[in-house]
Design an enzyme around this catalytic site. Structure first.
Site, PDB file in Angstrom:
ATOM      1  N   ASP A 166       4.069   0.077  -4.637  1.00 44.39           N
ATOM      2  CA  ASP A 166       4.881   0.119  -3.421  1.00 44.39           C
ATOM      3  C   ASP A 166       5.971  -0.947  -3.515  1.00 44.39           C
ATOM      4  O   ASP A 166       5.688  -2.154  -3.482  1.00 44.39           O
ATOM      5  CB  ASP A 166       3.984  -0.127  -2.209  1.00 44.39           C
ATOM      6  N   THR A 173       9.401  -4.772   1.000  1.00 42.35           N
ATOM      7  CA  THR A 173       9.750  -6.186   1.148  1.00 42.35           C
ATOM      8  C   THR A 173       9.035  -7.003   0.084  1.00 42.35           C
ATOM      9  O   THR A 173       9.613  -7.895  -0.534  1.00 42.35           O
ATOM     10  CB  THR A 173       9.367  -6.679   2.554  1.00 42.35           C
ATOM     11  N   ASP A 192       3.808   3.301  11.050  1.00 40.18           N
ATOM     12  CA  ASP A 192       3.580   2.342   9.966  1.00 40.18           C
ATOM     13  C   ASP A 192       4.476   1.134  10.204  1.00 40.18           C
ATOM     14  O   ASP A 192       5.692   1.214  10.054  1.00 40.18           O
ATOM     15  CB  ASP A 192       3.900   2.996   8.615  1.00 40.18           C
ATOM     16  N   ASP A 245      -1.721  -1.255   5.004  1.00 38.23           N
ATOM     17  CA  ASP A 245      -0.768  -0.334   4.386  1.00 38.23           C
ATOM     18  C   ASP A 245      -1.153  -0.039   2.942  1.00 38.23           C
ATOM     19  O   ASP A 245      -1.070   1.103   2.478  1.00 38.23           O
ATOM     20  CB  ASP A 245       0.652  -0.887   4.464  1.00 38.23           C
ATOM     21  N   ARG A 246      -1.614  -1.064   2.221  1.00 38.91           N
ATOM     22  CA  ARG A 246      -2.032  -0.877   0.825  1.00 38.91           C
ATOM     23  C   ARG A 246      -3.257   0.035   0.746  1.00 38.91           C
ATOM     24  O   ARG A 246      -3.327   0.935  -0.106  1.00 38.91           O
ATOM     25  CB  ARG A 246      -2.350  -2.221   0.174  1.00 38.91           C
TER      26      ARG A 246
END
Length: 284
Positions: free
Chosen positions: A134, A137, A7, A114-115
């Site tokens: 999430d 960053t 990831d 990633d989402r």
């Protein structure tokens, strides 16, 4: 199944090793100047743990490398290292592997993989409407409806970005290291900044979840993930679960879904065209 899940985020690269579907280890590599060497060593170590194929005529590893990335320059680095060190190819979600969840957004390819992977993994477990928040960053708070469709969400600055913005855009505010505030009313400037960022995050999460609930007509399950989530989870009574590395663990779900759908398509091809394998015959 033997799989190395990678990831690639905005500030870290997470690598997880799975052998026979069991997670052996998961490592988080910071994106500092040592990233290339650390990632090289981690990939080599993980690949050496993958067992050899029993059916192959020559000794080859019986495993795959599957990745999600939101940072193209690190994607290029990963593929270079895998090619040089392992003589293998990385399967990238969104390119080699289809997006693992149906969406109703304007352009699914613009949504960070990633989402979508985290959303698919959450729905695979909950099997009902679910919110995935999430805190990395950036902070993303996304909704999956009861049919398993990713309907979108919100994006806002994470703790470190917000703290940096305050320091860079004011004359006297210092750059702080984020931590849980001692109390809501900060007794000094550092504590005041921490308190502001902390309770802003709590308020954002609760407000967005409430708005999603109004759309659904009921309160959905809420899952927290990301490095910053550990900081706020104890003050989020409406949160159902905390899964620190949901995206990297969701990669194995995305890959299995891809294999299952590929097998289904090939089966339909064989049933419709008994003389074909997975491809129609070449035209003369």
């Amino acid at each position: 199944m033997n799989l190395i899940a990678i990831d690639i985020g905005n500030s870290r690269v997470k690598v997880a090793l799975y052998c026979d579907d069991e997670e052996k280890w998961l490592r988080s590599i910071p994106g500092d100047p040592a990233l290339e060497n650390t990632l090289r060593q981690t990939l080599r170590e993980a690949w050496e743990r993958i067992p050899l194929s029993k059916s192959a005529a020559e000794p080859i590893r019986d495993g795959v490398l599957v990745a999600s990335s939101v940072k193209p320059v690190w994607t290029d680095l990963l593929e270079k290292l895998v090619r040089e060190e392992l003589n293998e190819k990385v399967l990238l979600v969104g390119r080699d592997i289809p997006l693992p969840i149906e969406t109703s957004v304007d352009n699914p390819l613009e949504v960070g993989t990633d989402r979508l992977i985290a959303a698919a993994a959450a729905f695979a477990v909950v099997e009902d409407a679910v919110v995935v928040a999430d805190f990395g960053t950036a902070v993303t708070i996304d909704l999956v409806d009861e049919s398993g469709v990713f309907v979108g969400g919100t994006i806002s600055p994470g703790f470190e970005i917000a703290a940096k913005a305050l320091q860079e855009n004011t004359a006297k505010l210092p750059r702080i290291t984020m931590a849980k505030p001692v109390s809501p009313n900060g007794a000094n400037t550092v504590e005041a900044i921490r308190s502001g960022l902390y309770y802003s995050a709590l308020g954002l999460l609760e407000t967005v979840c409430r708005k999603f609930a109004e759309q659904l007509g009921r309160w959905p399950q809420v899952i927290l993930t990301g490095g910053g989530a550990a900081l706020i989870r104890d003050d989020c009574e409406f949160v159902d679960s905390y899964v620190p590395d949901l995206t990297v663990r969701g990669l194995i779900i995305a890959y299995k879904k891809y294999l299952y759908e590929k097998a289904e398509i090939e089966q339909l091809d064989r049933e419709d065209n008994p003389k074909w394998t997975s491809k129609p015959p070449k035209k003369e």
